[in-house]
Design a protein around this motif. Structure first.
Motif, PDB file in Angstrom:
ATOM      1  N   GLU A   1      67.201  49.129  34.136  1.00  0.00           N
ATOM      2  CA  GLU A   1      67.258  49.774  35.157  1.00  0.00           C
ATOM      3  C   GLU A   1      65.806  49.635  36.011  1.00  0.00           C
ATOM      4  O   GLU A   1      64.674  49.864  35.597  1.00  0.00           O
ATOM      5  N   ALA A   2      65.889  49.649  37.361  1.00  0.00           N
ATOM      6  CA  ALA A   2      64.854  49.292  38.451  1.00  0.00           C
ATOM      7  C   ALA A   2      64.975  50.436  39.465  1.00  0.00           C
ATOM      8  O   ALA A   2      66.144  50.871  39.931  1.00  0.00           O
ATOM      9  N   PHE A   3      63.869  51.267  39.687  1.00  0.00           N
ATOM     10  CA  PHE A   3      63.770  52.084  40.652  1.00  0.00           C
ATOM     11  C   PHE A   3      62.646  51.622  41.602  1.00  0.00           C
ATOM     12  O   PHE A   3      61.473  51.443  41.176  1.00  0.00           O
ATOM     13  N   VAL A   4      63.013  51.763  42.974  1.00  0.00           N
ATOM     14  CA  VAL A   4      61.900  51.286  43.953  1.00  0.00           C
ATOM     15  C   VAL A   4      61.685  52.215  45.030  1.00  0.00           C
ATOM     16  O   VAL A   4      62.872  52.699  45.472  1.00  0.00           O
ATOM     17  N   THR A   5      60.639  52.533  45.325  1.00  0.00           N
ATOM     18  CA  THR A   5      60.319  53.369  46.644  1.00  0.00           C
ATOM     19  C   THR A   5      59.462  52.429  47.576  1.00  0.00           C
ATOM     20  O   THR A   5      58.687  51.699  47.101  1.00  0.00           O
ATOM     21  N   ALA A   6      59.825  52.575  48.840  1.00  0.00           N
ATOM     22  CA  ALA A   6      59.424  51.274  49.746  1.00  0.00           C
ATOM     23  C   ALA A   6      58.764  51.921  51.038  1.00  0.00           C
ATOM     24  O   ALA A   6      59.805  52.423  51.625  1.00  0.00           O
ATOM     25  N   GLY A   7      57.896  51.691  51.458  1.00  0.00           N
ATOM     26  CA  GLY A   7      57.213  51.535  52.968  1.00  0.00           C
ATOM     27  C   GLY A   7      56.464  50.298  53.379  1.00  0.00           C
ATOM     28  O   GLY A   7      55.660  50.339  52.863  1.00  0.00           O
ATOM     29  N   VAL A   8      56.831  49.701  54.429  1.00  0.00           N
ATOM     30  CA  VAL A   8      56.431  48.257  54.486  1.00  0.00           C
ATOM     31  C   VAL A   8      55.623  48.080  55.866  1.00  0.00           C
ATOM     32  O   VAL A   8      55.809  47.265  56.533  1.00  0.00           O
ATOM     33  N   ASP A   9      55.321  49.611  56.415  1.00  0.00           N
ATOM     34  CA  ASP A   9      54.677  49.393  57.821  1.00  0.00           C
ATOM     35  C   ASP A   9      53.372  48.447  57.704  1.00  0.00           C
ATOM     36  O   ASP A   9      52.864  47.864  58.822  1.00  0.00           O
ATOM     37  N   VAL A  10      52.615  48.572  56.646  1.00  0.00           N
ATOM     38  CA  VAL A  10      51.311  47.560  56.672  1.00  0.00           C
ATOM     39  C   VAL A  10      51.680  46.399  55.283  1.00  0.00           C
ATOM     40  O   VAL A  10      51.807  46.943  54.311  1.00  0.00           O
ATOM     41  N   ARG A  11      51.626  45.216  55.766  1.00  0.00           N
ATOM     42  CA  ARG A  11      52.147  44.351  54.656  1.00  0.00           C
ATOM     43  C   ARG A  11      51.503  42.962  55.205  1.00  0.00           C
ATOM     44  O   ARG A  11      51.060  42.960  56.186  1.00  0.00           O
ATOM     45  N   GLY A  12      51.734  42.095  54.359  1.00  0.00           N
ATOM     46  CA  GLY A  12      51.278  40.890  54.692  1.00  0.00           C
ATOM     47  C   GLY A  12      51.310  39.840  53.480  1.00  0.00           C
ATOM     48  O   GLY A  12      52.025  40.103  52.464  1.00  0.00           O
TER      49      GLY A  12
ATOM     50  N   ALA B   1      65.572  37.760  32.990  1.00  0.00           N
ATOM     51  CA  ALA B   1      66.505  37.503  34.157  1.00  0.00           C
ATOM     52  C   ALA B   1      67.323  38.851  34.687  1.00  0.00           C
ATOM     53  O   ALA B   1      67.358  38.998  35.828  1.00  0.00           O
ATOM     54  N   ARG B   2      67.623  39.447  33.590  1.00  0.00           N
ATOM     55  CA  ARG B   2      68.208  41.067  33.997  1.00  0.00           C
ATOM     56  C   ARG B   2      67.121  41.831  34.765  1.00  0.00           C
ATOM     57  O   ARG B   2      67.591  42.447  35.575  1.00  0.00           O
ATOM     58  N   LEU B   3      65.920  41.834  34.388  1.00  0.00           N
ATOM     59  CA  LEU B   3      64.790  42.683  35.036  1.00  0.00           C
ATOM     60  C   LEU B   3      64.921  42.104  36.477  1.00  0.00           C
ATOM     61  O   LEU B   3      64.510  42.804  37.517  1.00  0.00           O
ATOM     62  N   ALA B   4      64.723  40.770  36.697  1.00  0.00           N
ATOM     63  CA  ALA B   4      64.587  40.365  37.874  1.00  0.00           C
ATOM     64  C   ALA B   4      65.730  40.349  38.952  1.00  0.00           C
ATOM     65  O   ALA B   4      65.447  41.014  40.083  1.00  0.00           O
ATOM     66  N   ARG B   5      67.110  40.347  38.272  1.00  0.00           N
ATOM     67  CA  ARG B   5      68.235  40.692  39.383  1.00  0.00           C
ATOM     68  C   ARG B   5      68.142  42.321  39.503  1.00  0.00           C
ATOM     69  O   ARG B   5      68.328  42.801  40.829  1.00  0.00           O
ATOM     70  N   ALA B   6      67.762  43.104  38.561  1.00  0.00           N
ATOM     71  CA  ALA B   6      67.627  44.580  38.983  1.00  0.00           C
ATOM     72  C   ALA B   6      66.495  44.603  40.020  1.00  0.00           C
ATOM     73  O   ALA B   6      66.674  45.661  40.782  1.00  0.00           O
ATOM     74  N   VAL B   7      65.345  44.405  39.847  1.00  0.00           N
ATOM     75  CA  VAL B   7      64.296  44.540  40.814  1.00  0.00           C
ATOM     76  C   VAL B   7      64.731  44.223  42.209  1.00  0.00           C
ATOM     77  O   VAL B   7      64.413  44.626  43.147  1.00  0.00           O
ATOM     78  N   HIS B   8      65.219  42.700  42.153  1.00  0.00           N
ATOM     79  CA  HIS B   8      65.534  42.240  43.476  1.00  0.00           C
ATOM     80  C   HIS B   8      66.612  43.043  44.261  1.00  0.00           C
ATOM     81  O   HIS B   8      66.309  43.175  45.459  1.00  0.00           O
ATOM     82  N   ARG B   9      67.615  43.475  43.598  1.00  0.00           N
ATOM     83  CA  ARG B   9      68.322  44.321  44.180  1.00  0.00           C
ATOM     84  C   ARG B   9      68.014  45.607  44.623  1.00  0.00           C
ATOM     85  O   ARG B   9      68.214  46.271  45.955  1.00  0.00           O
ATOM     86  N   ALA B  10      67.107  46.220  43.866  1.00  0.00           N
ATOM     87  CA  ALA B  10      66.469  47.458  44.318  1.00  0.00           C
ATOM     88  C   ALA B  10      65.669  47.393  45.613  1.00  0.00           C
ATOM     89  O   ALA B  10      65.448  48.433  46.195  1.00  0.00           O
ATOM     90  N   VAL B  11      64.784  46.193  45.361  1.00  0.00           N
ATOM     91  CA  VAL B  11      63.978  46.345  46.524  1.00  0.00           C
ATOM     92  C   VAL B  11      64.630  45.937  47.829  1.00  0.00           C
ATOM     93  O   VAL B  11      64.281  46.473  48.972  1.00  0.00           O
ATOM     94  N   ARG B  12      65.794  45.095  47.695  1.00  0.00           N
ATOM     95  CA  ARG B  12      66.582  44.705  48.867  1.00  0.00           C
ATOM     96  C   ARG B  12      67.078  46.268  49.514  1.00  0.00           C
ATOM     97  O   ARG B  12      66.927  46.423  50.732  1.00  0.00           O
ATOM     98  N   ASP B  13      67.513  47.028  48.524  1.00  0.00           N
ATOM     99  CA  ASP B  13      68.306  48.467  48.973  1.00  0.00           C
ATOM    100  C   ASP B  13      67.022  49.263  49.675  1.00  0.00           C
ATOM    101  O   ASP B  13      67.131  50.028  50.528  1.00  0.00           O
ATOM    102  N   ALA B  14      65.851  49.057  48.950  1.00  0.00           N
ATOM    103  CA  ALA B  14      64.796  50.197  49.820  1.00  0.00           C
ATOM    104  C   ALA B  14      63.934  49.651  50.766  1.00  0.00           C
ATOM    105  O   ALA B  14      63.828  50.713  51.402  1.00  0.00           O
TER     106      ALA B  14
END
Length: 232
Positions: A110-121, A209-222
């Motif tokens: 299970e992956a949960f992601v919160t995101a704000g990317v105003d400041v990034r690099g 592999a399972r962790l990577a797919r879950a995080v990848h999908r959650a970050v994209r959605d976030a």
């Protein structure tokens, strides 16, 4: 011959968080609280409860933009106590609205992601880094694995989660590896006698592999609602 993968629990490795709301500094702010129960341990870069060890709760708290408190550990601990949880825990903070979190699941992870990317690099750039704690914020990843992991595999899991995050950012149109204040927390079962403990959590391992797919999908959605600046 078809490989037989080990079964994974029907119940979530980390149930949906409890949502909390408070008013602070004149703003209505939110927080997410998980109470995973005994027999689990975390590895985290969080400002409170970082490192490796058993943790009773995980809190991802939104703070006001322009946050300037110099005692974030105490602040997070007080928010957790106000929510009724006690003992050692993990406390993350962000200026992003955590009520808009993204969630993804992959074969028990299970992956949960919160995101704000105003400041990034990009992580590697010329110049010295700043001393002290950076401004709170941005991409916080909480990911749960329903299996026991060694200390080395926990470290491996953090690296895998970070690789998956960067892949999701680049594929979403962001010319960056993250923000200066990203944090991660991986929770897994604690090793115990007569129980298989996994020594690897890289992207080609079973749980990695399972962790990577879950995080990848959650970050994209976030980050989907954000608008990346061309050539940033």
């Amino acid at each position: 011959m078809t490989a037989v993968l080990p079964p994974y629990p029907a119940t979530p490795a980390l149930p949906a968080p409890r949502r909390l709301t408070r008013t602070e500094d004149g703003e209505r702010l939110h927080a997410l609280l998980w109470t995973p129960g005994p027999g689990r341990r975390t590895i985290s870069s969080a400002v409170l409860g970082g490192g490796i060890g058993p943790r009773a709760w995980i809190l991802n708290a939104q703070v006001a933009h322009g946050y300037r408190r110099t005692d974030p550990e105490r602040h997070l601990a007080s928010l957790a106590a106000a929510a009724g949880v006690h003992g050692p825990g993990v406390g993350l903070m962000t200026a992003a609205d955590v009520s808009a979190y993204a969630h993804a699941r992959d074969a028990g992870v299970e992956a949960f992601v919160t995101a704000g990317v105003d400041v990034r690099g990009w992580a590697a750039r010329p110049g010295e880094g700043a001393e002290g704690a950076p401004d709170p914020g941005t991409i916080n990843v909480v990911v749960a694995v329903p299996a026991a992991l060694t200390d080395a595999a926990l470290v491996n899991a953090v690296a895998t989660a970070t690789e998956a995050k960067v892949q999701a950012l680049v594929e979403s149109g962001y010319d960056c590896s993250g923000t200066p204040t990203d944090a991660v927390c991986v929770i897994a079962d604690a090793p115990a006698p007569h129980r298989e403990t996994h020594a690897f959590a890289g992207p080609r391992s079973l749980w990695g592999a399972r962790l990577a797919r879950a995080v990848h999908r959650a970050v994209r959605d976030a980050v989907r609602h954000e608008t990346p600046a061309p050539g940033y």
